[in-house]
Design a protein around this motif. Structure first.
Motif, PDB file in Angstrom:
ATOM      1  N   ALA A 112       0.821  -1.209   0.000  1.00 63.09           N
ATOM      2  CA  ALA A 112       0.000   0.000   0.000  1.00 63.09           C
ATOM      3  C   ALA A 112       0.858   1.264   0.000  1.00 63.09           C
ATOM      4  O   ALA A 112       0.391   2.334  -0.409  1.00 63.09           O
ATOM      5  CB  ALA A 112      -0.918   0.007   1.216  1.00 63.09           C
ATOM      6  N   ARG A 113       2.122   1.117   0.402  1.00 62.48           N
ATOM      7  CA  ARG A 113       2.986   2.297   0.544  1.00 62.48           C
ATOM      8  C   ARG A 113       4.070   2.409  -0.520  1.00 62.48           C
ATOM      9  O   ARG A 113       4.527   3.510  -0.823  1.00 62.48           O
ATOM     10  CB  ARG A 113       3.638   2.293   1.932  1.00 62.48           C
ATOM     11  N   TYR A 114       4.481   1.278  -1.080  1.00 74.40           N
ATOM     12  CA  TYR A 114       5.568   1.287  -2.046  1.00 74.40           C
ATOM     13  C   TYR A 114       5.198   0.460  -3.278  1.00 74.40           C
ATOM     14  O   TYR A 114       4.353  -0.433  -3.201  1.00 74.40           O
ATOM     15  CB  TYR A 114       6.844   0.702  -1.421  1.00 74.40           C
ATOM     16  N   PRO A 115       5.847   0.726  -4.417  1.00 72.22           N
ATOM     17  CA  PRO A 115       5.545  -0.058  -5.629  1.00 72.22           C
ATOM     18  C   PRO A 115       6.015  -1.500  -5.479  1.00 72.22           C
ATOM     19  O   PRO A 115       7.174  -1.755  -5.158  1.00 72.22           O
ATOM     20  CB  PRO A 115       6.349   0.670  -6.718  1.00 72.22           C
ATOM     21  N   VAL A 116       5.113  -2.437  -5.705  1.00 70.51           N
ATOM     22  CA  VAL A 116       5.485  -3.847  -5.761  1.00 70.51           C
ATOM     23  C   VAL A 116       4.886  -4.444  -7.026  1.00 70.51           C
ATOM     24  O   VAL A 116       3.852  -3.991  -7.518  1.00 70.51           O
ATOM     25  CB  VAL A 116       5.020  -4.641  -4.518  1.00 70.51           C
ATOM     26  N   ALA A 117       5.535  -5.468  -7.551  1.00 71.22           N
ATOM     27  CA  ALA A 117       5.081  -6.083  -8.799  1.00 71.22           C
ATOM     28  C   ALA A 117       3.993  -7.114  -8.561  1.00 71.22           C
ATOM     29  O   ALA A 117       3.278  -7.498  -9.487  1.00 71.22           O
ATOM     30  CB  ALA A 117       6.262  -6.730  -9.512  1.00 71.22           C
ATOM     31  N   GLY A 118       3.860  -7.575  -7.324  1.00 71.22           N
ATOM     32  CA  GLY A 118       2.834  -8.555  -7.012  1.00 71.22           C
ATOM     33  C   GLY A 118       2.958  -9.050  -5.595  1.00 71.22           C
ATOM     34  O   GLY A 118       3.961  -8.808  -4.909  1.00 71.22           O
ATOM     35  N   GLY A 256       3.179 -10.995 -16.600  1.00 69.21           N
ATOM     36  CA  GLY A 256       2.446 -10.548 -15.430  1.00 69.21           C
ATOM     37  C   GLY A 256       2.396 -11.651 -14.389  1.00 69.21           C
ATOM     38  O   GLY A 256       2.756 -12.804 -14.640  1.00 69.21           O
ATOM     39  N   LEU A 257       1.934 -11.304 -13.188  1.00 71.64           N
ATOM     40  CA  LEU A 257       1.903 -12.261 -12.087  1.00 71.64           C
ATOM     41  C   LEU A 257       0.655 -13.133 -12.196  1.00 71.64           C
ATOM     42  O   LEU A 257      -0.406 -12.810 -11.677  1.00 71.64           O
ATOM     43  CB  LEU A 257       1.912 -11.540 -10.738  1.00 71.64           C
ATOM     44  N   THR A 258       0.761 -14.250 -12.897  1.00 74.01           N
ATOM     45  CA  THR A 258      -0.326 -15.212 -13.005  1.00 74.01           C
ATOM     46  C   THR A 258       0.250 -16.601 -12.842  1.00 74.01           C
ATOM     47  O   THR A 258       1.465 -16.805 -12.950  1.00 74.01           O
ATOM     48  CB  THR A 258      -1.053 -15.133 -14.366  1.00 74.01           C
ATOM     49  N   VAL A 259      -0.621 -17.561 -12.597  1.00 75.57           N
ATOM     50  CA  VAL A 259      -0.178 -18.937 -12.427  1.00 75.57           C
ATOM     51  C   VAL A 259      -0.365 -19.739 -13.705  1.00 75.57           C
ATOM     52  O   VAL A 259       0.509 -20.497 -14.116  1.00 75.57           O
ATOM     53  CB  VAL A 259      -0.946 -19.611 -11.271  1.00 75.57           C
ATOM     54  N   GLU A 260      -1.486 -19.558 -14.387  1.00 80.76           N
ATOM     55  CA  GLU A 260      -1.830 -20.429 -15.509  1.00 80.76           C
ATOM     56  C   GLU A 260      -0.838 -20.334 -16.672  1.00 80.76           C
ATOM     57  O   GLU A 260      -0.446 -21.338 -17.238  1.00 80.76           O
ATOM     58  CB  GLU A 260      -3.244 -20.101 -16.008  1.00 80.76           C
ATOM     59  N   THR A 261      -0.428 -19.106 -17.034  1.00 80.10           N
ATOM     60  CA  THR A 261       0.532 -18.966 -18.131  1.00 80.10           C
ATOM     61  C   THR A 261       1.836 -19.662 -17.784  1.00 80.10           C
ATOM     62  O   THR A 261       2.468 -20.289 -18.613  1.00 80.10           O
ATOM     63  CB  THR A 261       0.782 -17.485 -18.451  1.00 80.10           C
ATOM     64  N   GLY A 262       2.222 -19.556 -16.508  1.00 74.07           N
ATOM     65  CA  GLY A 262       3.450 -20.207 -16.060  1.00 74.07           C
ATOM     66  C   GLY A 262       3.360 -21.705 -16.193  1.00 74.07           C
ATOM     67  O   GLY A 262       4.302 -22.382 -16.591  1.00 74.07           O
ATOM     68  N   ARG A 263       2.179 -22.265 -15.875  1.00 77.69           N
ATOM     69  CA  ARG A 263       2.001 -23.710 -16.010  1.00 77.69           C
ATOM     70  C   ARG A 263       2.080 -24.130 -17.482  1.00 77.69           C
ATOM     71  O   ARG A 263       2.694 -25.137 -17.812  1.00 77.69           O
ATOM     72  CB  ARG A 263       0.630 -24.110 -15.438  1.00 77.69           C
ATOM     73  N   ALA A 264       1.467 -23.309 -18.332  1.00 73.05           N
ATOM     74  CA  ALA A 264       1.493 -23.634 -19.760  1.00 73.05           C
ATOM     75  C   ALA A 264       2.910 -23.562 -20.301  1.00 73.05           C
ATOM     76  O   ALA A 264       3.352 -24.410 -21.084  1.00 73.05           O
ATOM     77  CB  ALA A 264       0.582 -22.684 -20.524  1.00 73.05           C
ATOM     78  N   ALA A 265       3.658 -22.531 -19.883  1.00 69.19           N
ATOM     79  CA  ALA A 265       5.033 -22.366 -20.342  1.00 69.19           C
ATOM     80  C   ALA A 265       5.906 -23.512 -19.872  1.00 69.19           C
ATOM     81  O   ALA A 265       6.783 -24.003 -20.587  1.00 69.19           O
ATOM     82  CB  ALA A 265       5.588 -21.034 -19.855  1.00 69.19           C
ATOM     83  N   ALA A 266       5.638 -23.958 -18.632  1.00 69.07           N
ATOM     84  CA  ALA A 266       6.450 -25.035 -18.061  1.00 69.07           C
ATOM     85  C   ALA A 266       6.235 -26.346 -18.788  1.00 69.07           C
ATOM     86  O   ALA A 266       7.130 -27.185 -18.878  1.00 69.07           O
ATOM     87  CB  ALA A 266       6.134 -25.201 -16.575  1.00 69.07           C
TER      88      ALA A 266
END
Length: 268
Positions: A112-118, A256-266
């Motif tokens: 909430a206070r600083y930029p984070v990617a996920g 982006g921070l997702t799970v499904e694309t990562g599973r497909a890529a793996a």
């Protein structure tokens, strides 16, 4: 209770990718409860084969005695997390924040206070099942400690190393942290993945409801049907680790921070 710094203290896994990862343990626990999670995330790589740095700090008042924890304020936990965040930002363009239980509340407060990617959160503590905890600010004056709350784990062969007593004064500080985290949820714009156990005797389901309803960023919830509160050490440990590694790897490869694309890529 004795805590070995080599297994319960601050841990750091260096990397050279554009992403750094901060992993936060829970209340009265140590880094040992999240270290395998951190190691799994460190195995993520970008298109050039580079890994993220992963920092796993031991929060103030933890890994020593419950009396030490009783002296700490929620500001000390927040400031320690801030210090680790800026250390990662000095080396990496992006930071992903992960947290178990109280670590999840600290992750919200940071995002909430600083930029984070996920954010990756396992049973984040924004609502507690023990209603008596709400009166800890009063009870602390007459009852210094209560029995420990560690090892809420379904898996019989696993045990969490925590304090055998819980300082009531620290519970009062945890409640302040929780209220602050809830207030700041509308300012959290980063995407979040929340791992939620079907059975949790420490954190209430309202925690996930609050994150879903009040966060400004997208929220994905992954059910953990076979685990209790400390899911990073429970039957669904592999699911948490694999999904987290895929999500961070996905981010490093530009999806982006997702799970499904990562599973497909793996599997490609």
């Amino acid at each position: 209770m004795s805590f070995d710094p080599a297994t319960h203290g601050h841990q750091f896994f260096p990397g050279s990718a554009s992403v750094g990862v901060l992993v936060l343990h829970g209340f009265t626990s140590t880094t040992a409860s999240v270290i395998e999670w951190a190691r799994a995330i460190h195995q993520a790589d970008d298109a050039a084969g580079r890994h993220p740095s992963v920092s796993v700090p031991l929060l103030p008042g933890h890994g020593t005695t419950w009396e030490d924890l009783a002296k700490e304020s929620w500001h000390a936990w927040r400031d320690a997390v801030d210090e680790e965040y800026w250390a990662l930002r000095s080396r990496h363009e992006h930071v992903v924040v992960c947290g178990l239980s109280m670590g999840g509340a600290l992750a919200v407060q940071l995002a909430a206070r600083y930029p984070v990617a996920g954010l990756l959160k396992v049973n984040p503590a924004l609502a507690l099942t023990n209603r008596a905890a709400a009166y800890s600010h009063v009870v602390k004056h007459v009852v210094p400690s209560v029995p420990g709350i560690g090892s809420d784990i379904n898996r019989p062969s696993k045990g969490e190393t925590t304090y055998d007593r819980t300082p009531v004064a620290a519970v009062a500080q945890l409640n302040i942290l929780i209220r602050q985290a809830i207030k700041t949820l509308p300012a959290v714009t980063a995407p979040a993945i929340v791992f939620r156990s079907t059975t949790d005797r420490i954190v209430a389901d309202a925690s996930v409801d609050l994150i879903r309803e009040r966060s400004a960023g997208p929220v994905e919830v992954i059910a953990l049907p076979n685990s209790f509160h400390v899911a990073t050490m429970d039957y669904d440990q592999g699911l948490v680790e694999t999904a987290s590694r895929h999500a961070v790897q996905n981010l490093m490869r530009g999806f982006g921070l997702t799970v499904e694309t990562g599973r497909a890529a793996a599997s490609a």
